[in-house]
Scaffold this motif. Structure first.
Motif, PDB file in Angstrom:
ATOM      1  N   ILE A  56      21.143  -1.324 -26.192  1.00 31.51           N
ATOM      2  CA  ILE A  56      22.565  -1.045 -26.376  1.00 31.51           C
ATOM      3  C   ILE A  56      23.314  -2.314 -26.759  1.00 31.51           C
ATOM      4  CG2 ILE A  56      24.676  -0.261 -25.218  1.00 31.51           C
ATOM      5  CD1 ILE A  56      22.744   1.971 -25.656  1.00 31.51           C
ATOM      6  N   ALA A 106      28.586   3.224 -27.331  1.00 32.73           N
ATOM      7  CA  ALA A 106      27.793   3.194 -26.101  1.00 32.73           C
ATOM      8  C   ALA A 106      28.300   4.169 -25.058  1.00 32.73           C
ATOM      9  CB  ALA A 106      27.796   1.776 -25.524  1.00 32.73           C
ATOM     10  N   LEU A 109      26.442   8.186 -26.321  1.00 34.75           N
ATOM     11  CA  LEU A 109      25.210   7.939 -27.051  1.00 34.75           C
ATOM     12  C   LEU A 109      24.685   9.218 -27.713  1.00 34.75           C
ATOM     13  CD1 LEU A 109      23.407   5.631 -24.464  1.00 34.75           C
ATOM     14  CD2 LEU A 109      24.460   4.945 -26.637  1.00 34.75           C
ATOM     15  N   CYS A 121      20.895  -3.485 -21.974  1.00 36.86           N
ATOM     16  CA  CYS A 121      22.145  -3.943 -22.575  1.00 36.86           C
ATOM     17  C   CYS A 121      22.348  -5.385 -22.121  1.00 36.86           C
ATOM     18  CB  CYS A 121      23.320  -3.074 -22.143  1.00 36.86           C
ATOM     19  SG  CYS A 121      24.893  -3.561 -22.885  1.00 36.86           S
ATOM     20  N   MET A 138      23.646   5.146 -20.325  1.00 41.10           N
ATOM     21  CA  MET A 138      22.339   4.505 -20.352  1.00 41.10           C
ATOM     22  C   MET A 138      21.379   5.174 -19.376  1.00 41.10           C
ATOM     23  SD  MET A 138      23.668   0.540 -20.487  1.00 41.10           S
ATOM     24  CE  MET A 138      22.046  -0.177 -20.278  1.00 41.10           C
TER      25      MET A 138
END
Length: 210
Positions: A56, A106, A109, A121, A138
């Motif tokens: 990311i 981000a 996504l 990240c 994430m």
């Protein structure tokens, strides 16, 4: 768009980011070299084999390509960034047989739940407008049994730490305390949480239960 984000979207920065900007600033902030950070990233994510990895805010791909070189077979690293100049530089400087780049946000996504075996990240959450939403994303795209690793800002309970929060607020950089990410990872059900602080940066990794 604040000063920090405008800077990261500048074509001139994309041209020098990997060779000069990031190595210098991160060494001053943490006392660590880019080489050390890369090696530790591979260890924290436990990379190897045919994993699918998401990087990311990949910038010009200075970590993305390195991580991909640790994979084999159908293993692949996808780098995501919002900055078009950074992605253009990534394609020129850090293309490879196991690397792909995607422009994306981000906080939203474009991947299904559990798509990746590892998600990272490094040095960007403090720039993202809603960093906790990005972190939740994430974890959402991380597969059961997968690992996550981040590097971001750290504010200690010291005069310098409080000063860094003020400077960060002026420039648009978020400065996080000691508990934000370990607590969020725990809330999201992650385990094996490890946090290490180097000067004004924190390195946090964890795993999603299988």
């Amino acid at each position: 768009m604040n000063l920090a984000r405008r800077t990261m979207n500048a074509p001139a920065l994309a041209a020098v980011y990997e060779r000069a900007w990031r190595p210098t600033l991160f060494y001053l902030a943490s006392g660590r070299t880019t080489s050390a950070d890369r090696r530790d990233a591979v260890t924290a994510l436990r990379l190897g084999g045919e994993q699918k990895v998401l990087d990311i805010a990949c910038g010009p791909g200075n970590f993305t390509r390195y991580l991909s070189d640790r994979l084999t077979g159908s293993g692949r690293v996808v780098g995501v960034d919002y900055s078009e100049p950074m992605l253009a530089r990534a394609v020129v400087d850090n293309a490879g047989p196991r690397v792909g780049y995607v422009r994306g946000d981000a906080r939203r996504l474009p991947f299904a739940d559990g798509t990746f075996d590892a998600v990272c990240c490094f040095g960007a959450l403090y720039l993202i407008p809603d960093p906790l939403a990005a972190t939740r994303e994430m974890v959402r795209v991380l597969a059961p049994g997968g690992r996550i690793a981040i590097t971001t800002s750290h504010r200690g309970d010291t005069p310098f730490g409080h000063a860094s929060r003020i400077v960060g607020g002026w420039s648009g950089l978020r400065v996080f305390d000691n508990d934000t990410f370990p607590a969020l990872f725990t809330e999201l059900g992650l385990v094996d949480i490890d946090q290490r602080v180097h000067r004004v940066l924190q390195y946090v990794s964890a795993a999603k239960p299988a």
